[in-house]
Scaffold this active site. Structure first.
Site, PDB file in Angstrom:
ATOM      1  N   GLU A 202       0.813  -1.206   0.000  1.00 27.62           N
ATOM      2  CA  GLU A 202       0.000   0.000   0.000  1.00 27.62           C
ATOM      3  C   GLU A 202       0.859   1.273   0.000  1.00 27.62           C
ATOM      4  O   GLU A 202       0.576   2.231   0.715  1.00 27.62           O
ATOM      5  CB  GLU A 202      -0.970  -0.007   1.194  1.00 27.62           C
ATOM      6  CG  GLU A 202      -1.922  -1.182   1.185  1.00 27.62           C
ATOM      7  CD  GLU A 202      -2.944  -1.136   2.303  1.00 27.62           C
ATOM      8  OE1 GLU A 202      -4.122  -1.386   2.035  1.00 27.62           O
ATOM      9  OE2 GLU A 202      -2.556  -0.850   3.451  1.00 27.62           O
TER      10      GLU A 202
ATOM     11  N   GLU B 178     -13.189  -3.239  11.153  1.00 32.42           N
ATOM     12  CA  GLU B 178     -12.926  -2.239  10.126  1.00 32.42           C
ATOM     13  C   GLU B 178     -13.942  -2.274   8.994  1.00 32.42           C
ATOM     14  O   GLU B 178     -14.480  -1.247   8.594  1.00 32.42           O
ATOM     15  CB  GLU B 178     -11.519  -2.434   9.566  1.00 32.42           C
ATOM     16  CG  GLU B 178     -11.183  -1.510   8.410  1.00 32.42           C
ATOM     17  CD  GLU B 178      -9.817  -1.774   7.815  1.00 32.42           C
ATOM     18  OE1 GLU B 178      -9.506  -1.190   6.765  1.00 32.42           O
ATOM     19  OE2 GLU B 178      -9.053  -2.576   8.389  1.00 32.42           O
TER      20      GLU B 178
ATOM     21  N   ASP C  93      -8.749  -8.830   2.491  1.00 26.11           N
ATOM     22  CA  ASP C  93      -8.579  -7.839   3.557  1.00 26.11           C
ATOM     23  C   ASP C  93      -9.727  -7.871   4.549  1.00 26.11           C
ATOM     24  O   ASP C  93     -10.606  -7.014   4.519  1.00 26.11           O
ATOM     25  CB  ASP C  93      -8.468  -6.442   2.938  1.00 26.11           C
ATOM     26  CG  ASP C  93      -7.943  -5.406   3.922  1.00 26.11           C
ATOM     27  OD1 ASP C  93      -7.559  -5.771   5.032  1.00 26.11           O
ATOM     28  OD2 ASP C  93      -7.902  -4.214   3.546  1.00 26.11           O
TER      29      ASP C  93
END
Length: 861
Positions: A314, A420, A392
């Site tokens: 990332e 998340e 993810d």
């Protein structure tokens, strides 16, 4: 009236002792004590004769976990049963005592046990047989673990006679905390950092001690205190000294400190450290730089657990920047740590941005491509930290095949306690059933049993290192992670990391007893809500393996399926007007299915043997394809989104049955969240159903999608000071449209005449709560107010005790993240009444409204 409850905690029926006690209503609790409340048992004084009268803690050092165990036992027995026990730190007549210490110290003081327990590091022996309670650890930390196990029994009213050894399944049981040096927490939903503020480590570490106590009680042995997206400034002399202070506070609880590193720190100009022009991992100056920094840290933290490294992921720098391998990058740190016994946790979360038009591109393949060729090249103190699925932390993913592809390397599984992608603690989602689908998955390496839990423990491939990393992200909120019920996930994470064979429902009920009540109706209700929560969330957010269809480009909270595709991030669904799903087959797709061992690869390669709940993960199909259930893909999508949202509507009702059975503070706080989840699940349901109805053009057989007979669209009301607003993404608003005030200082009015039959209704208002303002709303019938609220993430629930704060990442936009719902129940409505809503804007928030529903009692919108 108090409730009479009989607690049945039996391990050996012949020797079990049951306590019947009275559960009185608890005083208000803020959640800070979590499962270590040590709530008094009414009538506990009647059992003093069955409890130890003395505590022998075989260590005199106040920084020893054994010393802490003695204090904890004294506090627990006094609080639960009202019995005062004196603590001794040397030999004391063992009769009517609890003796806690290491196995070696016990042997020196009292002689050898008749049967020496088979213990490994951190393991403990607990025996309540005879007149002496023995709590003996292989090391001091193990003795403290045993003390908490004994206190857990006592807190549940369990005086059963037991004698057993308990050893951890894996040596590494860490939490990862994504705290930033400025005091914020990435993907944290419970306030600011407990450790950092204004670039440095805080002076008051009281919460650090409290958190270490919680963690050791569930078997966690280390905490990485800073964000994986690390900051080189952590390595200043001032902050290294601060890490020493954190470690000093945690050490008595047997919890070690670890830190995340920024790979290019040598070139970052860190105050107090040399500044280099390179961070090439094989450059001698870089090797020396990291060796010196590591030496400085161990001078302050002699028992530091190790480093967590996120590299070339990332946009982060890493060894690939210099055309070095990830193994060379990991081994740079491993060699610096080896003299101290430290561990490198090297994250496998490495992938490159992809060309969304390339049919064969697949982010899910990245970890195999990066790490499989390096198997055997990592140093012995390196552990590859692998997310449970290949993307993810999604609501459902297949097990990451990387676990099966690097048998020569140590591995750990990364689980996410912080939600998340899964509702950010505003939606109740009990996660251990999800985790167990991964931990219990058999990868069949070499056609032999290869359960993921046995791989990460080191057992399957004969490694001495391995284990568990849980992304927790506690904050300064009294609930630690933002919600009372979400703490069940942290509790179960620790307990599963110790023993992954445990049943999630049993762990849940254990947690309920310790945290809330032994009242069976409380246990049953909370169990039902929690065990239904993950399936419900999966159904209304993204079923059939389609991932959580949230906004992956923004807050990761509300619905926005459009962001999945046509981006470089690779969380694609490949949805078009006729088909949907990623083709990950070897025969025609990205080849991902071929990353698994042959037995598993064949199952996923063949559409006929692929489970329905992963169909769209592995295969690209027509919307009209029949599932194993006999339903078409698109109809199942509609059905499950409606079913999931319907289940979420029941949670608040079930929770209301607990009023008076738990304290008001926690009751109202969780009720607020269940009401929010009920409303937001409808936003999710409608957004996803409308999106795929729009893209496919295929109607819902049940005629629900797009058909809302009880709704009054705000844009269809008579407007004064309000104007229609086209919402983006379109599916985030009913009929794709909301209304906003014409300016940010103009009060808006929306009114309409009631045309439904006279009767009693629930009046639900869907609106948007944007970050940056606190609009005020008043809803009335014939100018008589039936409700009002302020839109500032603090909506009210009827006549509860005031506003309560949601902790999810806020949105500055009118979208699926900011969508909210408030309901006023049992409103008497007469046909012909004038319904009016007055919205007063504030700041940048223009009092946005979506629709009003007049619902006959018992009807779901």
């Amino acid at each position: 009236m108090p409730t009479l409850v009989t607690v049945y905690e039996r391990e050996e029926p012949a020797t079990a002792r049951f306590i019947t006690h009275i559960l009185c209503l608890a005083a208000a609790e803020n959640g800070l004590a979590a499962w270590l409340r040590y709530a008094p048992l009414q009538g506990g004084e009647h059992y003093h004769a069955s409890l130890p009268s003395h505590i022998v803690a075989l260590n005199t050092s106040t920084t020893s976990p054994v010393y802490v165990a003695g204090q904890e036992l004294q506090q627990g027995i006094q609080s639960i049963y009202g019995k005062q026990c004196n603590v001794h730190h040397s030999y004391w007549d063992a009769g009517s005592s609890v003796v806690v210490g290491t196995l070696d110290e016990y042997t020196k003081a009292y002689g050898s046990l008749s049967n020496t327990p088979d213990l490994i590091q951190d393991g403990y022996w607990l025996s309540t047989e005879g007149s002496t309670v023995q709590i003996l650890g292989m090391n001091e930390r193990g003795a403290l673990y045993g003390a908490f196990a004994y206190l857990s029994m006592l807190a549940k009213g369990n005086l059963t006679k037991v004698a057993y050894a308990s050893n951890p399944d894996a040596p590494v049981r860490w939490t990862n905390e994504w705290d930033n040096l400025d005091g914020s927490i990435e993907r944290g939903f419970a306030g600011n950092s407990n450790w950092f503020a204004n670039g440095v480590i805080v002076s008051n570490l009281t919460r650090t001690a409290e958190y270490a106590r919680l963690l050791t009680s569930i078997g966690i042995n280390a905490v990485v205190v800073n964000n994986v997206n690390a900051n080189a400034s952590l390595l200043t002399p001032q902050n290294i000294e601060g890490l020493g202070r954190i470690a000093d506070v945690m050490r008595p609880y047997g919890v070690q400190v670890g830190i995340s590193l920024f790979f290019s720190s040598p070139t970052s100009g860190v105050q107090g450290q040399a500044n280099l022009t390179t961070f090439d991992p094989i450059d001698e100056s870089v090797v020396t730089w990291w060796t010196n920094v590591t030496d400085q840290i161990y001078q302050q933290v002699p028992d530091m657990a190790g480093y967590l490294v996120k590299a070339n992921s990332e946009g982060q720098p890493g060894p690939l920047t210099y055309n070095r391998t990830l193994a060379q990058g990991a081994n740079l740190f491993a060699k610096a740590l080896q003299p101290y016994g430290g561990i490198v946790m090297f994250r496998a979360f490495v992938y490159n941005p992809l060309n969304e038009t390339d049919w064969y591109a697949d982010r899910a393949n990245a970890q195999i491509q990066f790490f499989k060729p390096l198997d055997g090249e990592f140093d012995e103190n390196v552990i590859i930290q692998i997310k449970y699925g290949p993307i993810d932390f999604q609501v459902r993913e297949p097990t990451s095949p990387l676990f099966a592809n690097i048998p020569k390397s140590n591995t750990a599984i990364e689980l996410q306690v912080t939600q998340e992608y899964l509702g950010q603690q505003c939606h109740l989602v009990y996660l251990p059933p999800l985790w167990k689908t991964i931990l219990d998955f058999d990868l069949r390496v070499d056609n032999e049993s290869s359960l993921v839990r046995n791989i990460v423990s080191g057992q399957r491939f004969n490694h001495s290192l391995g284990g568990y990393a849980g992304v927790v992200n506690v904050g300064t909120n009294d609930t630690w992670i933002g919600s009372h019920m979400a703490m069940s996930n942290l509790y179960a994470f620790g307990r599963l990391a110790w023993d992954p064979t445990q049943d999630p429902q049993n762990l849940l009920q254990e947690w309920i007893r310790l945290t809330f009540s032994a009242d069976q109706s409380v246990i049953n209700t909370m169990t039902q809500i929690s065990m239904e929560s993950w399936p419900a969330y999966e159904n209304y957010s993204g079923n059939l393996g389609e991932q959580t269809l949230t906004d992956i480009l923004y807050t990761h909270f509300g619905p926005n399926p459009q962001t999945q595709d046509n981006t470089i991030w690779g969380q694609w669904t490949r949805a078009d007007h006729t088909t949907i799903g990623m083709d990950r087959t070897v025969s025609n797709g990205t080849g991902f299915s071929g990353n698994y061992p042959p037995e598993i690869a064949q199952m996923y390669e063949n559409i006929a043997t692929t489970p329905d709940n992963l169909l769209l993960w592995f295969h690209h199909v027509n919307y009209t394809r029949l599932l194993h259930s006999g339903q078409t893909v698109i109809q199942d999508f509609y059905d499950q989104h409606y079913a999931g949202a319907a289940t979420a509507q029941t949670f608040a009702t079930m929770w209301e049955s607990l009023k008076g059975k738990i304290d008001d503070e926690r009751y109202y706080d969780q009720l607020f969240r269940q009401v929010f989840q009920a409303g937001h699940s409808l936003v999710w349901r409608d957004a996803i159903s409308n999106f795929y109805h729009n893209i496919s053009g295929i109607p819902d057989d049940a005629k629900r999608v797009g058909n809302h007979p009880y709704r009054i669209e705000a844009e269809n009301m008579q407007l004064d000071g309000y104007m229609p607003y086209a919402v983006i993404p379109f599916e985030a608003a009913s009929n794709y449209t909301a209304i906003v005030t014409s300016t940010n200082t103009t009060t808006g009015t929306a009114q309409t005449m009631i045309t439904c039959p006279s009767g009693t209704y629930d009046v639900a208002v869907n609106y948007f709560d944007q970050f940056g303002g606190a609009s005020h709303f008043v809803v009335s019938l014939n100018n008589e107010t039936i409700g009002q609220w302020t839109s500032n993430l603090k909506p009210w629930i009827g006549n509860s005790e005031g506003p309560r704060v949601l902790g999810h990442t806020p949105s500055i936009y009118i979208d699926g993240h900011s969508a909210m719902r408030i309901t006023f129940s049992n409103v008497t409505v007469t046909k012909g009444d004038m319904l009016k809503i007055v919205g007063t804007p504030d700041g940048t928030e223009p009092a946005p409204l979506d629709y009003v529903s007049l619902l006959p009692l018992g009807i779901i919108d």
